[in-house]
Design a protein around this motif. Sequence first.
Motif, PDB file in Angstrom:
ATOM      1  N   ASP A   1      -2.483   0.948   2.448  1.00 43.47           N
ATOM      2  CA  ASP A   1      -1.177   0.332   2.255  1.00 43.47           C
ATOM      3  C   ASP A   1      -0.693   0.415   0.812  1.00 43.47           C
ATOM      4  O   ASP A   1       0.509   0.525   0.564  1.00 43.47           O
ATOM      5  CB  ASP A   1      -1.216  -1.132   2.713  1.00 43.47           C
ATOM      6  CG  ASP A   1      -1.255  -1.256   4.229  1.00 43.47           C
ATOM      7  OD1 ASP A   1      -0.731  -0.347   4.901  1.00 43.47           O
ATOM      8  OD2 ASP A   1      -1.806  -2.243   4.736  1.00 43.47           O
ATOM      9  N   GLY A   2      -1.615   0.372  -0.140  1.00 44.19           N
ATOM     10  CA  GLY A   2      -1.220   0.519  -1.542  1.00 44.19           C
ATOM     11  C   GLY A   2      -0.619   1.892  -1.799  1.00 44.19           C
ATOM     12  O   GLY A   2       0.380   2.028  -2.513  1.00 44.19           O
TER      13      GLY A   2
ATOM     14  N   ARG B   1       2.854   2.066  -0.422  1.00 42.59           N
ATOM     15  CA  ARG B   1       3.800   1.410  -1.328  1.00 42.59           C
ATOM     16  C   ARG B   1       4.208   2.353  -2.452  1.00 42.59           C
ATOM     17  O   ARG B   1       5.393   2.425  -2.826  1.00 42.59           O
ATOM     18  CB  ARG B   1       3.175   0.149  -1.918  1.00 42.59           C
ATOM     19  CG  ARG B   1       3.113  -1.040  -0.988  1.00 42.59           C
ATOM     20  CD  ARG B   1       2.396  -2.205  -1.634  1.00 42.59           C
ATOM     21  NE  ARG B   1       3.010  -2.615  -2.895  1.00 42.59           N
ATOM     22  CZ  ARG B   1       2.519  -3.565  -3.694  1.00 42.59           C
ATOM     23  NH1 ARG B   1       1.391  -4.179  -3.376  1.00 42.59           N
ATOM     24  NH2 ARG B   1       3.160  -3.887  -4.798  1.00 42.59           N
TER      25      ARG B   1
ATOM     26  N   SER C   1       0.736  -1.015   7.475  1.00 42.77           N
ATOM     27  CA  SER C   1       2.027  -0.338   7.487  1.00 42.77           C
ATOM     28  C   SER C   1       2.193   0.525   8.732  1.00 42.77           C
ATOM     29  O   SER C   1       1.235   1.138   9.207  1.00 42.77           O
ATOM     30  CB  SER C   1       2.171   0.532   6.241  1.00 42.77           C
ATOM     31  OG  SER C   1       2.165  -0.251   5.064  1.00 42.77           O
TER      32      SER C   1
ATOM     33  N   ASP D   1       1.949  -4.581   2.923  1.00 42.75           N
ATOM     34  CA  ASP D   1       0.709  -4.670   2.160  1.00 42.75           C
ATOM     35  C   ASP D   1       0.325  -6.134   2.027  1.00 42.75           C
ATOM     36  O   ASP D   1       1.171  -7.025   2.123  1.00 42.75           O
ATOM     37  CB  ASP D   1       0.869  -4.035   0.768  1.00 42.75           C
ATOM     38  CG  ASP D   1      -0.474  -3.673   0.133  1.00 42.75           C
ATOM     39  OD1 ASP D   1      -1.509  -3.855   0.796  1.00 42.75           O
ATOM     40  OD2 ASP D   1      -0.478  -3.202  -1.016  1.00 42.75           O
TER      41      ASP D   1
END
Length: 381
Positions: A123-124, A127, A150, A182
């Motif tokens: 998820d990082g 982003r 996500s 996230d």
Amino acid sequence: MKQFKLGLVINPIAGIGGSVALKGSDGMGIAEQAIALGAMAKSNTRATLALEILLPYKENIIIYTASGDMGEHTAKALGFNTQVIYKVENRLGDRLTTELDTEQAVTALITKDIDLLLFAGGDGTARNVCHIVEDKFPVLGIPAGCKIHSGVYAITPKAAGRVVELMITNQLVSLTDADVMDIDESLFRQGIVKAKRFGEMQVPSELRYIQAVKSGGIESDELVLQDIAADVIAKMDDELFIIGSGSTTAFVMEELALENTLLGVDAISEQALIASDLTEPQLWQLIQPYAQGKVKLLITLIGGQGHIFGRGNQQLSPRVIRAIGKENIIIIATKAKLNALQARPLIADTGDSELDIVLSGYLAVITGYNDQVLYPVASPQ
């Protein structure tokens, strides 16, 4: 089969803290701590699983990527035609990259007119990609992190490969908006799950018929055309809309209660008709006062042939198309009409070979209300 331009970004440390109970790799010093504890990065292995699905098509694929473990090593090891367009600066050592590397790699990739950005991470990473791409370009995630909240990720690495395979083989692939989510890893390490939405990105997925259908799954043309028209009309703001020829675009005009030149080109502004059956010089003169992005071109394809330019709409000359811009072209068609092409690409035959090449690639085609598919466009050459 046309060459497919695939962008590839791998976050080599994605999820590296998972196996040593660090709940991910986000945060200062977490990746270094995980490596010290003996953790092994697995994102390149998972990216390999996705790319292996595409090996039968590798002669038709060029992969644009970043150096080293951010994509180069994996793509070359599998024998893909690979071009490195971002060089990783080893700020933290050979095995570590930063969020800045991901964002700069993505920035470089999208300048290459790629058909899809494929990225591996968690998820990082999503982003970071979203920060650059937002919802303006199709992406697909290969799940490789500890946190996969996500909706931009395929359910497995192989599933990601299968979706790309559909695109390469010219199957209809829906383009949908998916949330980028996230959680706060610092809270997660304390046993607190707090998720936050950070945006959305466009994601290709398997074909989904979401329009009204008759029994047997056959589209009802009138209902689908109503959905298409409703989607286009909802997007109309203060721009000048050039309406191309054809029965599908005529249906949009009918829904607006406006007169239409079935075999000609009309212009509307603020949902009012301002010019009918325009010639090329008239059209060129009309668009001159408008700023870039303030003119939209609504077109459809010729059924059975697939031409979007060069057949019955010569008023849309190369200079007019260039002035409007590829990004401002809106293509509409029913999925039944696209399926009738039997995977053949749409054709851009403007009479300008350089422009035809610019228009080639995968473009979104509106096929219903909030429903689009990615479909290939090719030049006559």
